[in-house]
Scaffold this motif. Structure first.
Motif, PDB file in Angstrom:
ATOM      1  N   ILE A  63      42.779 120.032 124.513  1.00 37.76           N
ATOM      2  CA  ILE A  63      42.695 120.069 123.061  1.00 37.76           C
ATOM      3  C   ILE A  63      43.294 118.772 122.537  1.00 37.76           C
ATOM      4  N   TYR A  64      42.554 118.135 121.654  1.00 38.56           N
ATOM      5  CA  TYR A  64      42.977 116.879 121.040  1.00 38.56           C
ATOM      6  C   TYR A  64      42.804 116.988 119.532  1.00 38.56           C
ATOM      7  N   TYR A  65      43.424 116.081 118.818  1.00 35.75           N
ATOM      8  CA  TYR A  65      43.191 115.940 117.368  1.00 35.75           C
ATOM      9  C   TYR A  65      43.337 117.270 116.613  1.00 35.75           C
ATOM     10  N   LEU A  66      44.329 118.066 116.970  1.00 33.49           N
ATOM     11  CA  LEU A  66      44.589 119.265 116.175  1.00 33.49           C
ATOM     12  C   LEU A  66      45.308 118.814 114.907  1.00 33.49           C
ATOM     13  N   GLY A  67      44.671 119.025 113.775  1.00 34.27           N
ATOM     14  CA  GLY A  67      45.264 118.598 112.512  1.00 34.27           C
ATOM     15  C   GLY A  67      44.927 119.549 111.386  1.00 34.27           C
ATOM     16  N   VAL A  68      45.893 119.754 110.518  1.00 36.88           N
ATOM     17  CA  VAL A  68      45.714 120.589 109.335  1.00 36.88           C
ATOM     18  C   VAL A  68      46.034 119.727 108.125  1.00 36.88           C
ATOM     19  N   ALA A  69      45.149 119.715 107.148  1.00 39.77           N
ATOM     20  CA  ALA A  69      45.376 118.928 105.929  1.00 39.77           C
ATOM     21  C   ALA A  69      46.767 119.255 105.390  1.00 39.77           C
ATOM     22  N   PRO A  70      47.519 118.231 104.990  1.00 32.74           N
ATOM     23  CA  PRO A  70      48.902 118.463 104.549  1.00 32.74           C
ATOM     24  C   PRO A  70      49.053 119.552 103.490  1.00 32.74           C
ATOM     25  N   ASP A  71      48.103 119.682 102.593  1.00 29.32           N
ATOM     26  CA  ASP A  71      48.224 120.702 101.549  1.00 29.32           C
ATOM     27  C   ASP A  71      47.834 122.101 102.024  1.00 29.32           C
ATOM     28  N   HIS A  72      47.493 122.244 103.318  1.00 29.95           N
ATOM     29  CA  HIS A  72      47.162 123.557 103.870  1.00 29.95           C
ATOM     30  C   HIS A  72      48.038 123.920 105.070  1.00 29.95           C
ATOM     31  N   GLN A  73      49.044 123.107 105.352  1.00 23.81           N
ATOM     32  CA  GLN A  73      49.925 123.392 106.482  1.00 23.81           C
ATOM     33  C   GLN A  73      50.816 124.588 106.165  1.00 23.81           C
ATOM     34  N   GLY A  74      51.242 125.277 107.215  1.00 22.22           N
ATOM     35  CA  GLY A  74      52.115 126.427 107.051  1.00 22.22           C
ATOM     36  C   GLY A  74      51.384 127.719 106.734  1.00 22.22           C
ATOM     37  N   GLN A  75      50.068 127.727 106.873  1.00 18.86           N
ATOM     38  CA  GLN A  75      49.264 128.912 106.550  1.00 18.86           C
ATOM     39  C   GLN A  75      48.653 129.575 107.794  1.00 18.86           C
ATOM     40  N   GLY A  76      49.068 129.141 108.982  1.00 20.75           N
ATOM     41  CA  GLY A  76      48.549 129.733 110.208  1.00 20.75           C
ATOM     42  C   GLY A  76      47.254 129.130 110.718  1.00 20.75           C
ATOM     43  N   LEU A  77      46.803 128.043 110.089  1.00 20.56           N
ATOM     44  CA  LEU A  77      45.530 127.444 110.515  1.00 20.56           C
ATOM     45  C   LEU A  77      45.626 126.813 111.898  1.00 20.56           C
TER      46      LEU A  77
END
Length: 129
Positions: A63-77
């Motif tokens: 798995i590479y490039y796992l990223g969550v947009a900063p305004d959606h972090q902390g939501q379990g994505l």
């Protein structure tokens, strides 16, 4: 999904995952270029808000490039993307999955919290192009 490239790469940039020596546009297109890899996305409405690239080399899944947009972090994505990537790999007969995390990445604790174990390995690289 090739039309999603700009949105996906924007998340990788926002999360500090890109490096000058890796062309993220080319990485994205290569991942979609054959059946051994893919890019998984999470959407809110019509907006892509999280992404992970995954692939299976016949021995291990990655798995590479796992990223969550900063305004959606902390939501379990991140957890949901990791689960989706693992399921994609499991369906292809993959026995084990690993992910690479650069030294200094501030989210290392997230992976430990989600049950991932740090491995005692070193990664060596050599450019082929």
């Amino acid at each position: 999904m090739a039309a999603d490239r700009d949105a996906v790469v924007a998340i990788w940039d926002a999360c500090g995952l890109t490096r000058p020596w890796n062309d993220p546009d080319a990485d994205f297109l290569r991942a979609l270029g054959h059946e051994a890899s893919t890019v998984i996305v999470a959407e809110r409405g019509a907006r892509i808000v999280a992404t992970a690239m995954t692939g299976f080399d016949g021995h291990r899944g990655w798995i590479y490039y796992l990223g969550v947009a900063p305004d959606h972090q902390g939501q379990g994505l991140a957890r949901r993307l990791l689960d989706a990537a693992c399921e994609w790999l499991r369906l292809r007969g993959c026995p084990k999955v690993e992910l690479m995390l650069r030294d200094g990445n501030p989210v290392a604790g997230l992976y430990e919290h989600l049950g991932w174990e740090q491995q005692d390995v070193r990664v060596f690289a050599r450019w082929l192009t």
